[in-house]
Every structure is written in C-alpha cells, then in structure tokens.
Design a protein around this motif. Structure first.
Motif, PDB file in Angstrom:
ATOM      1  N   PHE A  27       0.827  -1.209   0.000  1.00 51.81           N
ATOM      2  CA  PHE A  27       0.000   0.000   0.000  1.00 51.81           C
ATOM      3  C   PHE A  27       0.861   1.258   0.000  1.00 51.81           C
ATOM      4  N   ALA A  28       1.920   1.250   0.808  1.00 48.45           N
ATOM      5  CA  ALA A  28       2.769   2.429   0.893  1.00 48.45           C
ATOM      6  C   ALA A  28       3.457   2.701  -0.449  1.00 48.45           C
ATOM      7  N   GLN A  29       3.818   1.621  -1.149  1.00 49.26           N
ATOM      8  CA  GLN A  29       4.564   1.800  -2.389  1.00 49.26           C
ATOM      9  C   GLN A  29       3.661   2.206  -3.546  1.00 49.26           C
ATOM     10  N   HIS A  30       2.465   1.623  -3.622  1.00 45.96           N
ATOM     11  CA  HIS A  30       1.644   1.830  -4.813  1.00 45.96           C
ATOM     12  C   HIS A  30       0.538   2.860  -4.642  1.00 45.96           C
TER      13      HIS A  30
ATOM     14  N   ALA B 221      -7.327   0.043  -2.485  1.00 47.19           N
ATOM     15  CA  ALA B 221      -7.683  -1.326  -2.147  1.00 47.19           C
ATOM     16  C   ALA B 221      -6.816  -2.260  -2.980  1.00 47.19           C
ATOM     17  N   ILE B 222      -6.516  -3.426  -2.451  1.00 48.04           N
ATOM     18  CA  ILE B 222      -5.742  -4.430  -3.185  1.00 48.04           C
ATOM     19  C   ILE B 222      -6.569  -5.719  -3.216  1.00 48.04           C
ATOM     20  N   PRO B 223      -6.762  -6.302  -4.413  1.00 45.39           N
ATOM     21  CA  PRO B 223      -7.522  -7.540  -4.484  1.00 45.39           C
ATOM     22  C   PRO B 223      -6.692  -8.719  -3.987  1.00 45.39           C
ATOM     23  N   VAL B 224      -7.378  -9.676  -3.367  1.00 42.16           N
ATOM     24  CA  VAL B 224      -6.711 -10.859  -2.836  1.00 42.16           C
ATOM     25  C   VAL B 224      -7.120 -12.054  -3.691  1.00 42.16           C
ATOM     26  N   VAL B 225      -6.140 -12.771  -4.213  1.00 40.13           N
ATOM     27  CA  VAL B 225      -6.432 -13.931  -5.063  1.00 40.13           C
ATOM     28  C   VAL B 225      -5.746 -15.161  -4.486  1.00 40.13           C
TER      29      VAL B 225
END
Lengths: 445, 445
Positions: free
Chosen positions: B206-209, B213-217
């Motif tokens: 999160f800090a880098q991008h 929200a980030i999807p979890v697969v």
C-alpha cells in the motif's frame, strides 16, 4: 487474443516493478538514461510510482525542454511535493511549467507546512451543492470525474459560501432514490481536519475512524481540500521510522538507509553518539569520587557493568513504552500521575526480581568456585540492593522524562535516550557505592 | 431549521468522540451500562468506532438476547475479528448469531491467519463481468451498492470462472463513454496479494503503490476479496508499535499501554530485562579475569562505564537502523555485504571521532585538575584507542546481527538488543584491558 494482450500488459507491469528495484541502485545519470529508454506509457507509469525526491531528481537532471510534460503529469499535491524538494532558486522555474489553474493550486499548497494537513491535501475533490437531486449529482459527477477528481469515494456538499455542509459516500449516493436531494442524504456529523493539523494527528484520525478521506477546512469552516488515506499510509510509515531511528539514537534519515549518502548518514549518527559520549563522561567523574572505595574492595568493580546496564535497560524500556504510547495518542500529558504510580510499582517488582537474580548469581558462584571470598554474602547483598534501586530508578525516570521533555516542547523520541542513559548511569554508580559503604562498612570498606 | 438540525447532529457526533475517551476509563460493567444508556442510533455509531476487542467485550458482557443485532451490525471482516477475540468455547455461539450467508463468509475468513491478507480482507466488493457495458455496470452497481459493498472505489472484473481479469476505477467507469465495455476500460497490470501474504508485506504494498484497495487472489488467480487501505492504516501502526516496543526491550503489548493490565505489562517487560541481566552477568566474569590489572591501575576502573556505554550506544544505533530498513523492505538479506562495507567505515570514523573526544577529555582534565597523575598521556591513549575499537566493533556487530537473526528465522527486532548489548559489553571489557596491558606495560601495569 484478449488474454494474450492481457498477459503482455501484465508482464510489462511486472517489469516496471522489477525495474524500479534495479533502477534504484543506479546513480542519477544512469537513472535518467534508463528512464528515457522506456516507452512513453511505461515511463509514465514508472514516473508516478516514484517518490517526490526521485521525481524531482529526474526532472532536475533532464534537459529543460522535456520537463514540462512530466511536471504536468502530476496531480497538484504531488507537484507541490516535487517543488518542495527543489532548491529555492528553481522553484519559480518549476512552477512556470504548470498550467495556470494548477499553478495557483500548487502555490496555495506550498504556503502550508509540509507536515500539516494543508500541505498534504488535494484541492480537487468531488463537490456538489447540497440542494441538487441524486440524479443531478450523479450525472454532474459523471461529467466532472476525469477532469477534476482524485478521489470519488466521498462527495462533499459545499454551500454557496464554500462552507462544508456535509458528506455523502458514493455508496449512499448510488443506492439512493433518484429524486432525493444531497441534503437528505448527507451526514453532517463530520470528522474534519484543520489546515494546520499536523500529520501525526492526521494519522491518528485515520487509524481511529477508518475513513477513506478527511476534508480539510479553515478556521471559518470553509472547505480547502481533502487528505486521502493512501497519502497517509506513507506518512504513518515515515513517522514511525523517524521515531524508531530517534529511539535508536540517530537523527531521522531523510531517505532509505541504503540511499542515504555516506557522510549524511555519518553526520546523523555521530552527533547523538557524541552527545551520549559527553554525557557518559560524567560517569568517570562520579566514579572518581569512589576510587578509594574501589581500591579497598576491588571486587566491587566487577559488577559495575552489570549495575549500569540494568539501569540503562530498564530506563530505555520504560521510556520507549511511554514515547510510543504518546505518539499514538494513548497517553497524554495529563496522564503523568497514572503512569508514575504504575511505573513505581512495575519498577519495584522488576528491581526485586533482578536483585534476587543478582544475589543468587553471586552466592551460586561462591558455592561453586569460591570466587568472592569470605564476605561474599555482603557483596551479594550490596549488588542485589543496588540492582533493585537502579532498576526502580531507571524505570521511573525513563517513564517520566518523555513527559518532562514534551512539557517543555522537545520531542520525547529524540531526546529521551541520552538523558535517561546519562542520568541512570551516574545515579547507578552513586547508588552502588553508597549501598556498598553502608553494607560493607567495617568489613571490606 | 435545517441548519439547526445539522448543528444538533454535529454536536451529538462530537459527544460520541468525547464519550469514547471517558468511556475507555471505565471498567467493563460500567462500560456496558453507559453503552446501553445511549439512544440506539448513537449507540450504533459508537459501537462501530470501537476496536474488535472492545466490541467483543461488550457483546460478551450483555444479556444473550441482545447480542444478535450487534453482531449483525458488523461487516463480515469485522465480525470475524470479534470472533477471533472470543474464547474457543464461545465461537459457535457468536457465529450462530449471524445470518447464513454472512456466517459462511466469516467462517471462510476465520480459516486464514489473522495477520495474513486472507484474514484482513473483505469478501464483499464491487464486481462485474468484463463484457458488460459502462451503462449496464453503473446501473448494476446502483442496485447492488447498499446491500453488498464495503468499498466502491474500484470495480473488479471477474470472469465466469472467478478469475480476476482486471480493475476499473470508479473514476474511469464514471467518465467513460456509456457504450464501452468494462474490458475496454479495465487495467490488467494489477497489484494483487495472495491470501497468505502477511500484513507487513501488505503495508509495504500500500505504501509503495498508493492504492485504495488491493484484491486478494488464491494460487490459481481466483478472486477471494479485497483489503482496503483504511484497514491497513491500523496494521501499519500496530506493526510499527510492535517493532518499537521490541527494540525498546519489551515483548509487544496486545493493547494500549494504559489499558494493558498490570501483571500482563510486568510479564512482558521483566522477561527481557531478566534475559539481558543474565547476559550482562558474563561481564562480571570477564572483569574478574582483569581484577589484577584493575588493582594495579585503579584509574582504569573510572572509564569502564564510558567504554561499555559507547559500545552499547553504537551497537543499538546500528541495529535499529538495519532493523527498520528491513521492516520497510529497503534492505534484504542479500544486501548484507553492502551494509557491512558501509558500517565498517562508518564505525571506524565514528570511533576515531569519539576516541579523540575521550583522549581530549582526559588530557584537559589533567591540565586543569591533575586528576590522572604522571601517566595521564598513556591513560588517555588507552581510553582513546579502546573507544575507537569498541565503537567500530559495536557498529559492525550491531548492523550484522539483524541479518544473522533473520537468516536463522528469528525476528531481528525482538532479539537484537540483548545479543548486541551482551556481546559488545563483554568485548568492550576484554578490548579495554588488552589495550591497557599493551599501552601501560612497564608503567602502571
């Protein structure tokens, strides 16, 4: 076909990330060269992933004619960060690269301190008048979205005089009956920041309220912009890093460890080490006063490192706990009395336990190896009592110093360690030899 | 009228926040009583602001008949957190309070470790098939919004077999031509987490991008849920707090400092203090080997605290810098050689500077007060050289120990401090007396 295209794109994406890692190992000229070799769309993705410092360095290094399109790629808050990184003499030139409305926004942002909400906020946010209908608002936002918005998670209802009236989440707007007005939907019980709210406080607000964005208002309640949670993630990491580095006895580094220049790193470390060293010299003077006692009972010298380090460890433990609790807003200045009562008891119990350990160690060695001669019981008593005293003193003074430092306006994280260390070490020596002269009078002393 | 109503609401909102602070000072029975006294809508706002621990304690304390509506107020990820907090024996009862679909979701979340992406994610997110049009997607989302979505910042395009195909931001969906399809708009160069990605790594992502929200697969690319940045803010704070507490020589506390019970706090501190204490006992044995030297040159004893603390300070400084850089992903195991080259030079230069300071201090005192007798120059040389050696040794070993500890699978943050302290203290004593026996041979020794 489609899945092939997707895979190719996805590969390109991975390359950007990999590239970033190797790219960061290069010096600035190599960096620029590698950057300029990228296809334009990939270069843009890449550029937007960089830190403000890296963006500035690239722009600074590239030929003047190429700078404009890169500056204009940035949203206003990021452009302001890049300008912050520049030398004063370059500021106007960089600002001149922006279009007029963006330049005005960036200038307004630059007027705020970098660490305040005003310096972090984005002046572009989704705004509507409170009295438009849901359908009107949605179609208005559909027209405005690309041009002006960074975040469309919340829509802010702003009165004609720019005062913030309320907030509607996108989800609520979306699921509402089309004919309702924003005023019907909006939440007026708002969490807002002032433009001079500092970033540590902002971090606490986000952590406490679980919000995606917080609106920033001035003293009269006029809407100035929004701070989004993705910007705060960096801030929280940075603040924690600063505190950790300060607790470890370094000035906060401005860049990652491996990217910090050798002399810059050195200067940030050696200063505090020197301050600590000068402080510790007082221990030599303190010891000087007990040279006679040491001469008469050399065995006392063996336990000086143990006494000193017990005090130092308990002091740094207590001050670290309090410093972090203060940074998280869990402990405020008004809590000092609750903390001191707690720490006196904690210190006494820990001191007692360690004191018993110390006593036992000496007696066990005595039984096994006859190391400490006929007065071993008295020596063990001296060490045990001293450890108990120094641990209690270390714990209490370690927990109170952050309060004192904050009270007089200093940063508890950066100044506690040296003060506690010196204070506890000197006190430890004085205490140890005082206890010794009481316990050992008439025998060894 | 309207503005009056708004003001009343806003006041009520402020009261909830104030209430929270005073409420946290109460014991659990008083807490429940105060909570039950609130009007229902205010109580709901209040409940949602609480930590999972506090929510659990309230639910646990209230009569069984009242629990259901409070459990059902929570979104699935928060409900899972509350169940995590409960005793094993209560789990099924709490799960039984939920409706069937939510219970299934919560059970699925509970199967993941609390610290992994799977344990943090929300299984409700905005999803569409890639081939629907923009207008269809918008009207579909308008119907789905209230019932199912936590975050509508991104819309995930999921193929019929549940594989994640791409992402469209709300902004892009909103501003696109109505007839385009999601597949036309979607970004396929995705940042995704695996369900077993740990939370520290998520925080770095999160800090880098700078994502919302980030999807979890899972391992086959099937979409499982999303982790939103507002949940990660807490995680980052927690991770930093844990590291800070460990660096300060405490086990990580599970609750805020003032809310941690007295004996729980004590047990988390005293253990490490005792380990450090036992380690430092080795210094007494090390000193024991030099008792003769100390007896012949008592003046050497005066500088023992200074030598010991110089080594300890430089060691903890170096290890803190490396531990934090590792936690942020700035330094990895493979960087050890770069770090060691850097730290050897840093240590030598800092050691030289402090050594000169130490030498100067002794010579100045000698000139002013004649404190150290005829051999003061030799004593100053001994102290100067020892400081130089111990600072170099402290810096290098402090920076290398986190690598060693991580290499063998230990947490660098929790174990470095005691190892460095003991190692450097013992080495400092050995070095000091060895240097002394070389420099002072034939004079004092």
């Amino acid at each position: 076909m489609d899945s092939l295209r997707r895979e190719a794109q996805s590969d390109a994406g991975l390359e950007v990330d990999d590239l970033l890692e190797t790219w960061r190992l290069l010096d600035i000229e190599e960096r620029l060269e590698a950057f300029m070799d990228l296809p334009r769309d990939q270069a843009e993705d890449f550029f937007l992933e960089l830190s403000a410092r890296e963006e500035y360095e690239l722009i600074h290094a590239m030929p003047a004619g190429q700078r404009r399109s890169w500056m204009r790629l940035l949203p206003p808050d990021d452009a302001a960060d890049v300008v912050q990184e520049s030398e004063d003499s370059e500021r106007e030139e960089l600002l001149g690269l922006l279009d007029d409305p963006t330049r005005r926004e960036v200038r307004a942002l630059l007027a705020y301190a970098e660490d305040d909400a005003g310096g972090l906020m984005n002046p572009r946010y989704a705004r509507v008048r409170p009295d438009v209908s849901v359908d009107e608002a949605i179609s208005y936002l559909r027209r405005q979205a690309r041009a002006t918005l960074e975040s469309v998670y919340y829509i802010y209802a702003v009165e004609a005089d720019q005062r913030l009236a309320g907030v509607v989440s996108f989800r609520d707007l979306f699921s509402a009956a089309p004919g309702k007005t924003i005023r019907d939907l909006m939440v007026t019980d708002l969490v807002t920041a002032r433009d001079d709210t500092d970033q540590e406080e902002l971090g606490r607000m986000f952590a406490q309220h679980d919000l995606q964005a917080i609106p920033v208002v001035d003293g009269e309640g006029h809407m100035k912009g929004i701070v989004t949670v993705d910007d705060i993630v960096d801030v929280i990491q940075e603040e924690a890093t600063e505190d950790i580095q300060k607790i470890g006895g370094t000035e906060a580094l401005a860049a990652p460890y491996l990217e910090t220049g050798f002399t810059s790193l050195l200067s940030k470390r050696v200063l505090w080490l020197a301050v600590l060293f000068l402080g510790e010299m007082i221990t030599a003077s303190a010891m000087g006063r007990f040279e006679d006692e040491l001469g008469r009972a050399l065995v006392l010298g063996l336990f000086i490192p143990l006494i000193i380090s017990s005090g130092g460890n308990s002091g740094s433990q207590a001050s670290t706990l309090v410093i972090r609790a203060m940074a998280l807003g869990e402990v405020t200045l008004g809590d000092w009395w609750r903390v001191v009562r707690r720490e006196v008891m904690q210190g006494l119990i820990m001191g007692l336990l360690l004191g018993v350990l110390g006593f036992a160690r000496i007696e066990i060695w005595q039984q096994l190896f006859h190391t400490y001669g006929e007065h071993s019981l008295l020596i063990a008593t001296t060490v045990g009592l001293s450890v108990m005293g120094v641990v209690t003193f270390g714990t209490v003074s370690g927990s109170m110093l952050p309060f004192l430092l904050r009270r007089v306006g200093l940063d508890p994280a950066s100044a506690s360690a040296p003060f506690v260390a010196t204070l506890v070490d000197v006190m430890g020596i004085v205490l140890y030899f005082s206890v010794a002269s009481l316990v050992l009078r008439g025998t060894l002393l």
